[in-house]
Every structure is written in structure tokens, then in C-alpha cells.
Design a protein around this motif. Structure first.
Motif, mmCIF file in Angstrom:
data_model
loop_
_atom_site.group_PDB
_atom_site.id
_atom_site.type_symbol
_atom_site.label_atom_id
_atom_site.label_comp_id
_atom_site.label_asym_id
_atom_site.label_seq_id
_atom_site.Cartn_x
_atom_site.Cartn_y
_atom_site.Cartn_z
ATOM 1 N N GLU A 35 -12.595 16.190 -3.912
ATOM 2 C CA GLU A 35 -12.306 15.741 -5.275
ATOM 3 C C GLU A 35 -10.835 15.358 -5.454
ATOM 4 N N ARG A 36 -9.919 16.171 -4.900
ATOM 5 C CA ARG A 36 -8.491 15.922 -5.122
ATOM 6 C C ARG A 36 -7.894 14.894 -4.167
ATOM 7 N N THR A 37 -8.543 14.696 -3.004
ATOM 8 C CA THR A 37 -7.895 13.842 -1.992
ATOM 9 C C THR A 37 -8.782 12.737 -1.425
ATOM 10 N N GLY A 38 -10.112 12.915 -1.478
ATOM 11 C CA GLY A 38 -11.019 11.953 -0.842
ATOM 12 C C GLY A 38 -11.231 12.223 0.639
ATOM 13 N N SER A 244 -3.669 -12.333 -7.217
ATOM 14 C CA SER A 244 -5.086 -12.661 -7.005
ATOM 15 C C SER A 244 -5.304 -13.417 -5.683
ATOM 16 N N ASP A 245 -4.224 -13.943 -5.082
ATOM 17 C CA ASP A 245 -4.351 -14.623 -3.779
ATOM 18 C C ASP A 245 -4.645 -13.637 -2.647
ATOM 19 N N VAL A 246 -4.292 -12.348 -2.868
ATOM 20 C CA VAL A 246 -4.364 -11.372 -1.765
ATOM 21 C C VAL A 246 -5.824 -10.978 -1.508
ATOM 22 N N ASP A 247 -6.235 -11.053 -0.235
ATOM 23 C CA ASP A 247 -7.616 -10.691 0.119
ATOM 24 C C ASP A 247 -7.776 -9.192 0.349
ATOM 25 N N HIS A 248 -6.772 -8.557 0.995
ATOM 26 C CA HIS A 248 -6.877 -7.117 1.290
ATOM 27 C C HIS A 248 -5.507 -6.458 1.130
ATOM 28 N N PHE A 249 -5.511 -5.303 0.478
ATOM 29 C CA PHE A 249 -4.311 -4.463 0.406
ATOM 30 C C PHE A 249 -4.530 -3.305 1.384
ATOM 31 N N ARG A 257 -7.052 9.225 -4.440
ATOM 32 C CA ARG A 257 -6.685 9.101 -5.864
ATOM 33 C C ARG A 257 -5.414 8.260 -6.026
ATOM 34 N N ILE A 258 -4.494 8.366 -5.062
ATOM 35 C CA ILE A 258 -3.280 7.538 -5.111
ATOM 36 C C ILE A 258 -3.685 6.068 -5.005
ATOM 37 N N ILE A 259 -4.583 5.760 -4.083
ATOM 38 C CA ILE A 259 -4.985 4.357 -3.879
ATOM 39 C C ILE A 259 -5.741 3.827 -5.108
ATOM 40 N N HIS A 260 -6.622 4.645 -5.696
ATOM 41 C CA HIS A 260 -7.329 4.207 -6.908
ATOM 42 C C HIS A 260 -6.324 3.911 -8.033
ATOM 43 N N THR A 261 -5.323 4.793 -8.178
ATOM 44 C CA THR A 261 -4.337 4.608 -9.258
ATOM 45 C C THR A 261 -3.516 3.334 -9.022
ATOM 46 N N LYS A 264 -5.542 0.295 -9.906
ATOM 47 C CA LYS A 264 -5.622 0.172 -11.365
ATOM 48 C C LYS A 264 -4.317 -0.394 -11.931
ATOM 49 N N ARG A 265 -3.204 0.148 -11.454
ATOM 50 C CA ARG A 265 -1.903 -0.317 -11.980
ATOM 51 C C ARG A 265 -1.645 -1.786 -11.658
ATOM 52 N N LEU A 266 -2.172 -2.225 -10.507
ATOM 53 C CA LEU A 266 -1.993 -3.632 -10.128
ATOM 54 C C LEU A 266 -3.046 -4.525 -10.786
ATOM 55 N N GLY A 267 -4.072 -3.906 -11.382
ATOM 56 C CA GLY A 267 -5.140 -4.670 -12.030
ATOM 57 C C GLY A 267 -6.018 -5.419 -11.039
ATOM 58 N N GLU A 268 -6.154 -4.845 -9.834
ATOM 59 C CA GLU A 268 -6.953 -5.489 -8.784
ATOM 60 C C GLU A 268 -8.189 -4.640 -8.476
ATOM 61 N N PRO A 269 -9.303 -5.287 -8.073
ATOM 62 C CA PRO A 269 -10.527 -4.516 -7.804
ATOM 63 C C PRO A 269 -10.387 -3.591 -6.592
ATOM 64 N N GLU A 270 -11.015 -2.413 -6.687
ATOM 65 C CA GLU A 270 -10.891 -1.421 -5.606
ATOM 66 C C GLU A 270 -11.430 -1.915 -4.271
ATOM 67 N N GLU A 271 -12.367 -2.864 -4.319
ATOM 68 C CA GLU A 271 -12.934 -3.399 -3.060
ATOM 69 C C GLU A 271 -11.854 -4.053 -2.190
ATOM 70 N N LYS A 272 -10.747 -4.447 -2.814
ATOM 71 C CA LYS A 272 -9.673 -5.074 -2.031
ATOM 72 C C LYS A 272 -8.805 -4.038 -1.317
ATOM 73 N N PHE A 273 -9.091 -2.737 -1.551
ATOM 74 C CA PHE A 273 -8.274 -1.653 -0.989
ATOM 75 C C PHE A 273 -9.130 -0.839 -0.014
ATOM 76 N N PRO A 274 -9.281 -1.327 1.220
ATOM 77 C CA PRO A 274 -10.119 -0.594 2.171
ATOM 78 C C PRO A 274 -9.555 0.805 2.443
#
Ligand code: COA
Length: 325
Positions: A35-38, A244-249, A257-261, A264-274
Motif C-alpha cells: 500500500e505505501r510503496t507498491g 504531450s510529445d513524450v511517449d514514455h517517462f 506513490r511517488i510516480i503516481h503523484t 498527476k502533477r505533470l497532468g500526464e496519463p499513468e500509462e506513460k510511466f512504466p
């Protein structure tokens, strides 16, 4: 002329340690850790060393690039857990893989280490000093974490990732990196104290102290979720790209949780963050190259796609690199 990643490789210790295994000796639970780390499990070295893992990752990166060890001009190894303080890990790798024509040295930028190695090697290649480089992030953190400290030991794992980079038409587009030494003590490994026959009390084992890693988790969390978006925004400006040009971060895998945050802060979909943190935990400098290798070998990266790599860690160090794959 640019510098491109031409091959990747990774290596993991054989032993997998699950959260349940840690429940056996610490007051923690699989549920709390997930829960806290993934994180669900991590690989932990039993017979492997930082050098053996790094060398295996490098051999695979060379194979992927279709290169031989003697082709390599430069080896930069990023690590905070080398087998020896000296000789450095990069020299050990050079000997292990037979890259006799390469010069070799280490850098310590903790979890941003691979990124700093990539940026340093790119600068060498772009100024014409070398034509190619093997860059590697390798860690056996299990030897420097305090296995009695449930707030930190559950986070970390062992592993190595490498990339062979060389001259190409396109590749690294922009680099951004920084440091904040004044916040260094939020994540540190205990110092080696001054002790010698001339100090009061002389030289005794008592003075050696703890050599474990210590962390203020919440401070590190706050640093990561503010600094990484800022570094990414800065590198995008330098690259002349829209977000929006970026395919993968491809981010350092410290905590889901750090990656989800950050997403969110960048306003980009989570699917772009493998992410692969569920299986490996935080392997410090090895996270980004191991993830890159998995994405590369599974065919999830297409030549021409736009990637932003970003790392942060002890130092504090941070940065982002924009590349065309
Ligand atoms: N199992 C069960 N309970 C635990 C625990 C564990 N492994 N570790 C801490 N706890 C407890 C704490 O003692 C505390 O209990 P209390 O409320 O009774 O005092 C409670 O859980 C909450 O602790 P807290 O530190 O507030 O948790 P958190 O939500 O901040 O999560 C981290 C802790 C370490 C997971 C989180 O801060 C983090 O990931 N930070 C970033 C660390 C990092 O990425 N470092 C490497 C950077 S490269």
C-alpha cells in the motif's frame, strides 16, 4: 551528431525475497508495504557481487548492440554499493569483461547515478573525446541497509542495468541535472570517522560506528514529488518539446506513490510511466537502466519515440534527460 542508446542489458540476483519473507523477522506486513510503496518483492544477492551483476549487465548490453568488449572506449559505473572503495567498480568491470581499450571510473550520484553517467558519457562523446561508452548502474544495497529498520530496509533491492551508447544521427536531445547538498542528511550512509593513532583514544574498533543507510522517508518523498516534475519541465524546455510529445517517462523506481503523484502533477496519463517496482523494489542507480532494458527487450520502445528519463536520490541529486529512442 548525437549520442544514442544502442544496446541495453540487466542482471538480477537469483534469490527473490517477498514481503512475506520480511514479515518473518520484522514487525511489518505485505499489505503495509504494498500500500505505501507498491513493492511486492525484491532480488537479494547471496552469491552475487556488485561486480558480477554489473559485468553480466554490461555483457548483455554489448551483445544487444552487436559490439565486442574491445570496442568500448569508456566505462562509467554509477554505484553507492561497490565491492571495494578502490579499485573502482568500473575498473573491475573492465577486467571482468575484457574491455582492455576502455578507460574506466565510477561516479556516486546515488539513485540519479545512471542518469548522471549517461549525461557525462554523452558530453564526452559529443565533444569528440570518445566514440562510445558503456554506462552501468549496479547495486548490492542489501549489504548497506539496516535489516532491523523497517522504515527503510523494505524499500531496497539488488540488481544491475547497463547501456552501450555511441555516435548516431539522433539520440540524447537535452540534459538537466542538479544537486542540493544542504539537504544531504535526509538520506545518507553513516560516515567513516577520522581515526588514526594520533587521535585521542588511538585507533580502535569502537570508533568504526555504523555503516548503514539512514533515511527521513517523508522528506525524501516531498523532495521527489516537487523536484522531479520541475526537472522534467526544464528538460522539455531545453528539448523544445511539449509534454504531450513524450511517449514514455522512465523514472527512478523509488515508490509507486511517488510516480503516481509525479504523473498527476505533470497532468500526464499513468500509462506513460512504466513501472517494475513491484518486482524489484528500489535498486538505486540500477532502476532506470533495468527498466529501460525491460522496455527495450519486450518491444515496448519503438525507434523514434520520445523518452524522458528522470532520477533523484541521495546527495540530494536529481535530473532529467530527453532522448529519442
Ligand atoms: N511496516 C509497518 N509499519 C511501518 C513500516 C513498515 N515497514 N515502516 C513504517 N511503519 C509505520 C511507522 O512506524 C508509522 O507508525 P506510527 O504512525 O505508529 O508512528 C506509520 O507506519 C507511518 O509511517 P510514515 O513514515 O509516516 O509512513 P509513510 O507513509 O511516509 O511511508 C515510506 C514511509 C518510507 C514508505 C515513504 O515515506 C517513502 O517512500 N518515502 C520515500 C523514500 C524513498 O523513496 N527513498 C529512496 C529515495 S531514492
Amino acid at each position: 551528431m548525437a549520442t544514442r542508446i544502442l544496446g541495453t542489458g540487466s542482471a538480477m540476483p537469483e534469490r527473490i525475497v517477498t514481503n512475506k519473507d520480511i514479515e518473518g523477522f520484522l514487525d511489518t506486513s505485505d499489505e503495509w508495504i504494498r500500500e505505501r510503496t507498491g513493492i511486492g518483492s525484491r532480488h537479494i544477492a547471496i552469491t552475487e557481487t556488485t561486480t558480477s551483476l554489473a559485468a553480466e549487465a554490461c555483457r548483455k548490453a554489448l551483445e544487444d548492440a552487436g559490439k565486442k568488449p574491445e570496442d568500448v572506449d569508456l566505462i562509467i559505473a554509477a554505484t553507492v554499493s561497490p565491492d571495494y572503495t578502490f579499485p573502482c567498480l568500473a575498473c573491475q568491470i573492465q577486467a571482468e569483461i575484457g574491455a582492455e581499450n576502455a578507460t574506466a571510473y565510477d561516479i556516486n550520484a546515488a539513485c540519479a547515478g545512471f542518469l548522471f553517467a549517461l549525461n557525462s558519457a554523452t558530453a564526452y562523446i559529443e565533444c569528440g573525446m570518445y566514440k562510445n561508452a558503456l554506462i552501468v548502474g549496479a547495486e548490492v544495497l542489501s549489504k548497506i541497509v539496516d535489516w532491523n529498520d523497517r522504515t527503510s530496509c523494505i524499500l531496497f533491492g539488488d540488481g544491475a542495468g547497463a547501456a552501450f551508447i555511441g555516435e548516431a544521427e539522433e539520440g540524447v536531445v537535452a540534459m538537466e541535472q542538479g544537486a542540493n547538498g544542504s539537504k544531504g542528511m535526509v538520506l545518507f550512509r553513516h560516515e567513516t570517522p577520522v581515526q588514526n593513532p594520533f587521535c585521542e583514544g588511538g585507533q580502535s574498533a569502537e570508533h568504526q560506528g555504523s555503516s548503514f543507510l539512514e533515511m527521513n522517508g517523508q522528506e525524501v518523498f516531498r523532495f521527489a514529488v516537487s523536484q522531479v516534475p520541475e526537472s522534467i519541465q526544464k528538460v522539455l524546455v531545453k528539448a523544445g518539446w511539449e509534454i504531450s510529445d513524450v511517449d514514455h517517462f522512465v523514472l527512478h523506481q523509488a515508490n509507486a506513490r511517488i510516480i503516481h503523484t509525479i504523473a498527476k502533477r505533470l497532468g500526464e496519463p499513468e500509462e506513460k510511466f512504466p513501472m517494475n517496482i513491484e518486482r524489484y523494489g528500489n535498486m538505486s542507480s540500477a532502476c532506470i537502466p533495468v527498466l529501460l532494458d525491460e522496455l527495450n527487450k519486450s518491444g515496448q520502445l519503438k525507434r523514434g519515440e520520445k523518452l524522458v528519463l528522470s532520477g533523484f536520490g541521495a546527495g540530494l541529486t536529481y535530473g532529467a534527460t530527453a532522448i529519442i529512442w
